[in-house]
Design an enzyme around this catalytic site. Structure first.
Site, mmCIF file in Angstrom:
data_model
loop_
_atom_site.group_PDB
_atom_site.id
_atom_site.type_symbol
_atom_site.label_atom_id
_atom_site.label_comp_id
_atom_site.label_asym_id
_atom_site.label_seq_id
_atom_site.Cartn_x
_atom_site.Cartn_y
_atom_site.Cartn_z
ATOM 1 N N GLN A 1 3.265 9.963 1.201
ATOM 2 C CA GLN A 1 4.541 9.235 1.273
ATOM 3 C C GLN A 1 5.458 9.536 0.095
ATOM 4 O OE1 GLN A 1 2.525 5.239 2.229
ATOM 5 N NE2 GLN A 1 4.472 5.104 3.285
ATOM 6 N N GLY B 1 0.835 -1.188 0.000
ATOM 7 C CA GLY B 1 0.000 0.000 0.000
ATOM 8 C C GLY B 1 0.870 1.238 0.000
ATOM 9 N N CYS C 1 6.165 -0.082 7.629
ATOM 10 C CA CYS C 1 5.761 1.072 6.817
ATOM 11 C C CYS C 1 6.949 1.477 5.959
ATOM 12 C CB CYS C 1 5.351 2.227 7.733
ATOM 13 S SG CYS C 1 4.912 3.724 6.837
ATOM 14 N N LEU C 2 6.682 1.760 4.694
ATOM 15 C CA LEU C 2 7.760 2.172 3.791
ATOM 16 C C LEU C 2 8.371 3.496 4.222
ATOM 17 C CD1 LEU C 2 6.072 1.234 0.381
ATOM 18 C CD2 LEU C 2 7.827 -0.058 1.626
ATOM 19 N N HIS D 1 -2.326 7.459 7.198
ATOM 20 C CA HIS D 1 -1.332 8.358 6.587
ATOM 21 C C HIS D 1 -1.969 9.678 6.157
ATOM 22 C CE1 HIS D 1 2.512 6.320 6.370
ATOM 23 N NE2 HIS D 1 1.990 5.231 5.837
ATOM 24 N N HIS E 1 -4.103 1.383 7.778
ATOM 25 C CA HIS E 1 -2.748 1.953 7.784
ATOM 26 C C HIS E 1 -2.653 3.122 6.797
ATOM 27 C CE1 HIS E 1 1.801 1.331 7.912
ATOM 28 N NE2 HIS E 1 1.641 2.134 6.867
ATOM 29 N N GLU E 2 -3.179 2.918 5.589
ATOM 30 C CA GLU E 2 -3.039 3.961 4.548
ATOM 31 C C GLU E 2 -3.926 5.169 4.828
ATOM 32 O OE1 GLU E 2 -0.542 3.652 2.796
ATOM 33 O OE2 GLU E 2 -0.217 1.494 3.055
HETATM 34 ZN ZN ZN Z 1 2.917 3.386 5.875
#
Ligand code: ZN
Length: 196
Positions: free
Chosen positions: A54, A49, A111-112, A157, A153-154
């Protein structure tokens, strides 16, 4: 295409509320290019995702998918516990999320934008998300398991929230340590090991 760098934790853009996209903007080249870039960036990472902030874009857009090649490292039991299976790419503009029922699930999440770490996060097991798709058409998706986790999660963000705000801090670990210590173990055993 070269993917833009993924913004790392500490950057103010990850702590701000992203703005709604006007529905009439969705079919513009700018927004279509954004979606293409987000999907390519998610795949290159690789991840399941990505939210627009991000990659430095302060708009309420998320993409998600899960692929067989990302599931290879999991045992059949780990897939079953997580209710994790491959699903095709989904794009949401202006997603609004609500939990369905009372079921909760706790698993490691990464998380990226917090590269190299993971932590245990308890989330709703099932959610319903509404928003607009990549063509600007309304869509609603009710889903359980891993996609429900990704969605929570997304969407977090977009509100400037990271999983580290919600995690069991005792569980915070490098991805390497987590894999070595907890890989292949049932979640009940992991929780016992961590006294959680
Ligand atoms: Zn993330």
């Amino acid at each position: 295409m070269t993917s833009p760098p993924i913004v790392q934790t500490g950057a103010p853009g990850l702590r701000s509320r992203a703005k709604e996209v006007a529905p009439e903007q969705i079919q513009t080249k700018e927004m279509q290019d954004l979606v293409t870039t987000m999907i390519a960036t998610m795949r290159a990472a690789p991840g399941v995702g990505l939210a627009a902030p991000q990659i430095g874009v302060p708009l309420r857009v998320i993409v998600l998918e899960d692929r067989e090649d990302l599931l290879k490292g999991l045992t059949a039991e780990e897939r079953r516990e997580r209710e994790r299976a491959a699903f095709p790419t989904r794009v949401f503009f202006n997603p609004v999320l609500k939990p369905v029922g009372e079921d909760r699930a706790m698993f490691f999440e990464g998380c990226l934008s917090v590269k190299g770490f993971v932590g245990l996060v308890e989330r709703s097991a099932e959610v319903e998300v509404s928003g607009l798709d990549e063509n600007g058409a309304p869509q609603t998706w009710r889903v359980r398991g891993w996609p429900a986790r990704i969605l929570q999660h997304e969407v977090d963000h977009l509100d400037g929230t990271l999983y580290i705000d919600r995690m069991k801090t005792r569980s915070f670990a490098t991805a390497e340590h987590a894999k070595a210590l907890y890989g292949g173990k049932p979640i009940a055993e992991i929780r016992r090991m961590l006294d959680l």
